[in-house]
Design a protein around this motif. Structure first.
Motif, PDB file in Angstrom:
ATOM      1  N   ALA A  69       3.312   5.242 -26.595  1.00 26.75           N
ATOM      2  CA  ALA A  69       3.401   4.099 -24.712  1.00 26.75           C
ATOM      3  C   ALA A  69       3.856   2.533 -25.897  1.00 26.75           C
ATOM      4  O   ALA A  69       3.382   2.013 -27.105  1.00 26.75           O
ATOM      5  CB  ALA A  69       2.773   3.711 -25.168  1.00 26.75           C
ATOM      6  N   HIS A  70       5.646   2.648 -26.049  1.00 30.32           N
ATOM      7  CA  HIS A  70       6.262   1.576 -26.705  1.00 30.32           C
ATOM      8  C   HIS A  70       5.877   0.006 -25.928  1.00 30.32           C
ATOM      9  O   HIS A  70       5.592   0.252 -24.771  1.00 30.32           O
ATOM     10  CB  HIS A  70       7.626   1.910 -25.744  1.00 30.32           C
ATOM     11  N   GLU A  87      -3.507   1.068 -20.420  1.00 34.95           N
ATOM     12  CA  GLU A  87      -3.573   1.226 -19.385  1.00 34.95           C
ATOM     13  C   GLU A  87      -3.003   2.864 -20.251  1.00 34.95           C
ATOM     14  O   GLU A  87      -2.957   4.533 -19.613  1.00 34.95           O
ATOM     15  CB  GLU A  87      -2.761   0.760 -19.191  1.00 34.95           C
ATOM     16  N   ALA A  88      -2.759   2.540 -21.335  1.00 31.35           N
ATOM     17  CA  ALA A  88      -1.512   2.941 -22.396  1.00 31.35           C
ATOM     18  C   ALA A  88      -2.441   5.694 -22.192  1.00 31.35           C
ATOM     19  O   ALA A  88      -2.720   6.228 -22.290  1.00 31.35           O
ATOM     20  CB  ALA A  88      -1.234   2.808 -23.200  1.00 31.35           C
ATOM     21  N   SER A  89      -3.682   4.145 -22.827  1.00 26.93           N
ATOM     22  CA  SER A  89      -4.641   5.496 -22.860  1.00 26.93           C
ATOM     23  C   SER A  89      -5.241   6.129 -21.806  1.00 26.93           C
ATOM     24  O   SER A  89      -5.443   7.392 -21.467  1.00 26.93           O
ATOM     25  CB  SER A  89      -6.001   4.338 -23.553  1.00 26.93           C
ATOM     26  N   LYS A  90      -5.182   5.572 -20.967  1.00 34.74           N
ATOM     27  CA  LYS A  90      -5.937   6.101 -19.508  1.00 34.74           C
ATOM     28  C   LYS A  90      -5.496   7.412 -18.699  1.00 34.74           C
ATOM     29  O   LYS A  90      -5.328   8.310 -17.841  1.00 34.74           O
ATOM     30  CB  LYS A  90      -5.766   5.333 -18.445  1.00 34.74           C
ATOM     31  N   ASN A  91      -3.763   7.231 -19.274  1.00 31.46           N
ATOM     32  CA  ASN A  91      -2.023   7.794 -18.589  1.00 31.46           C
ATOM     33  C   ASN A  91      -2.058   8.588 -19.680  1.00 31.46           C
ATOM     34  O   ASN A  91      -0.871   9.283 -19.965  1.00 31.46           O
ATOM     35  CB  ASN A  91      -1.343   6.798 -18.993  1.00 31.46           C
ATOM     36  N   GLY A  92      -3.027   8.922 -21.132  1.00 31.35           N
ATOM     37  CA  GLY A  92      -2.156  10.353 -22.206  1.00 31.35           C
ATOM     38  C   GLY A  92      -2.259   9.813 -22.842  1.00 31.35           C
ATOM     39  O   GLY A  92      -1.631  11.147 -23.844  1.00 31.35           O
ATOM     40  N   ALA A  93      -1.627   8.775 -23.502  1.00 35.10           N
ATOM     41  CA  ALA A  93      -1.135   8.798 -24.631  1.00 35.10           C
ATOM     42  C   ALA A  93      -2.135   8.633 -26.267  1.00 35.10           C
ATOM     43  O   ALA A  93      -3.042   8.265 -25.979  1.00 35.10           O
ATOM     44  CB  ALA A  93      -0.501   6.863 -24.533  1.00 35.10           C
ATOM     45  N   VAL A  96      -0.541   3.660 -29.170  1.00 33.62           N
ATOM     46  CA  VAL A  96       0.902   2.681 -29.153  1.00 33.62           C
ATOM     47  C   VAL A  96       1.397   2.058 -30.092  1.00 33.62           C
ATOM     48  O   VAL A  96       0.831   2.307 -31.387  1.00 33.62           O
ATOM     49  CB  VAL A  96      -0.371   1.538 -27.892  1.00 33.62           C
ATOM     50  N   GLU A  97       2.424   1.362 -29.656  1.00 33.44           N
ATOM     51  CA  GLU A  97       3.583   1.393 -30.622  1.00 33.44           C
ATOM     52  C   GLU A  97       3.486  -0.465 -30.003  1.00 33.44           C
ATOM     53  O   GLU A  97       3.342  -0.962 -29.570  1.00 33.44           O
ATOM     54  CB  GLU A  97       4.908   1.074 -30.242  1.00 33.44           C
ATOM     55  N   LEU A  98       3.151  -1.174 -31.212  1.00 34.10           N
ATOM     56  CA  LEU A  98       2.647  -2.744 -30.760  1.00 34.10           C
ATOM     57  C   LEU A  98       3.797  -3.781 -31.766  1.00 34.10           C
ATOM     58  O   LEU A  98       3.469  -3.436 -32.784  1.00 34.10           O
ATOM     59  CB  LEU A  98       1.354  -2.817 -31.034  1.00 34.10           C
TER      60      LEU A  98
END
Length: 331
Positions: A69-70, A87-93, A96-98
């Motif tokens: 997730a960008h 949200e990224a975790s919940k949506n299946g990523a 994450v890029e931070l």
């Protein structure tokens, strides 16, 4: 290792360019040999492939291709926030890029820009704002879902990392600059949380950042980030400079950077991955880097058609602004 043919090509190009510039075979030979000696003496070896695989293709991800997730997924939630990570975790990523930046008083925080204007309810440069001031801002103020995420705060690097570890997300640390400060902050973080050695990667457009990170801690997995013509053009293709001479000069520097990334800097830094703008990726390009022990990660892949192509044909990790729908890229 550079293959023999590529080594010959690299040093031949350097020799010819210097020869054309100096008209001296002696100087051409001296400078070419100097480059060879410099790379031999100061380059960093790549991190062992087994650990790179743990980072880029974590067990339990459910697929050979990892979806990252960008900025935490800047379309689905306010970018670079705890909400975006969740949200990224919940949506299946898979990860994450931070973006790593610093407040005026040196606190490592998540922020893409060097000002707060684009994403918060205030304006001003980070270099003039303490963390105490930044912590009072609404990081959701300019987001399309600002009502849902109203009051979301700018997190510290530590807070974001702890959330990612709790959710078992791989972290792509995108370092915007400040090589010494970033290397020190990340080294401290890796020593405090050793699990990060197997679950994170440090990336940057700036080779100096990556080289400094390898100097600080050679066990960290790293990547160079690249977009063709990034010095002379913005992400949407618009020229960065109105001055014609400056535009042409930076275009020339883009050519130099392109050559450097692909032939010298990747080896000097001992990178394990190459993050490249999606329009430059092909099967041949992926194979080019695979032969050098380097994985390709594409960004920013934002439509279902593109995602299917990267997932099924290219089979390389990709970074996206949204895990749930097609969207325009965030530059």
């Amino acid at each position: 290792m550079l293959q023999l043919g590529e080594q010959i090509t690299l040093y031949s190009v350097v020799f010819v360019v210097v020869l054309l510039g100096t008209r001296s075979a002696v100087w051409s030979t001296v400078l070419t040999v100097s480059l060879y000696m410099f790379l031999a003496m100061f380059r960093f070896p790549q991190v062992p492939a087994s650990r790179v695989q743990q980072v880029l293709h974590p067990a339990g991800a459910g697929s050979k291709v990892s979806v990252v997730a960008h900025r935490g997924g800047g379309h689905d939630a306010p970018e670079n926030t705890i909400a975006s990570i969740r949200e990224a975790s919940k949506n299946g990523a898979t990860g994450v890029e931070l973006d790593l930046e610093f407040s005026a008083d040196g606190v490592p925080i998540l922020m893409h820009d060097d000002t707060v204007d684009r994403t918060t309810d205030q304006s001003g440069p980070l270099s003039q704002m303490s963390f105490s001031e930044l912590s009072k801002l609404d990081a959701a103020a300019k987001h399309r879902l600002r009502e849902k995420f109203a009051g979301e705060k700018i997190p510290t690097l530590e807070e974001a990392v702890e959330e990612c570890m709790k959710l078992k997300l791989t972290i792509y640390f995108d370092v915007k600059g400040h090589p010494d400060e970033a290397a020190a902050a990340l080294k401290k973080l890796y020593k405090k949380h050793p699990v990060l050695y197997n679950s994170s990667i440090v990336c940057s457009f700036e080779p100096k950042v990556i080289y400094r990170m390898r100097q600080s801690d050679p066990d960290v997995v790293t990547a160079l980030t690249h977009r063709p013509w990034s010095l002379s053009h913005f992400g949407d293709g618009a020229p960065r400079f109105s001055s014609l001479w400056k535009h042409h000069w930076m275009t020339l520097m883009d050519v130099v950077l392109e050559f450097g990334h692909h032939h010298v800097l990747w080896k000097l830094c001992g990178i394990s991955a190459f993050l490249i703008q999606k329009n430059s990726v092909s099967l041949d390009y992926v194979q080019h880097w695979a032969q050098r022990g380097v994985e390709v990660v594409a960004w920013t892949v934002n439509t279902k058609v593109e995602k299917d192509f990267y997932q099924e044909v290219l089979q390389v990790n990709y970074i996206t602004d949204s895990l749930v729908e097609d969207c325009e890229p965030h530059y």
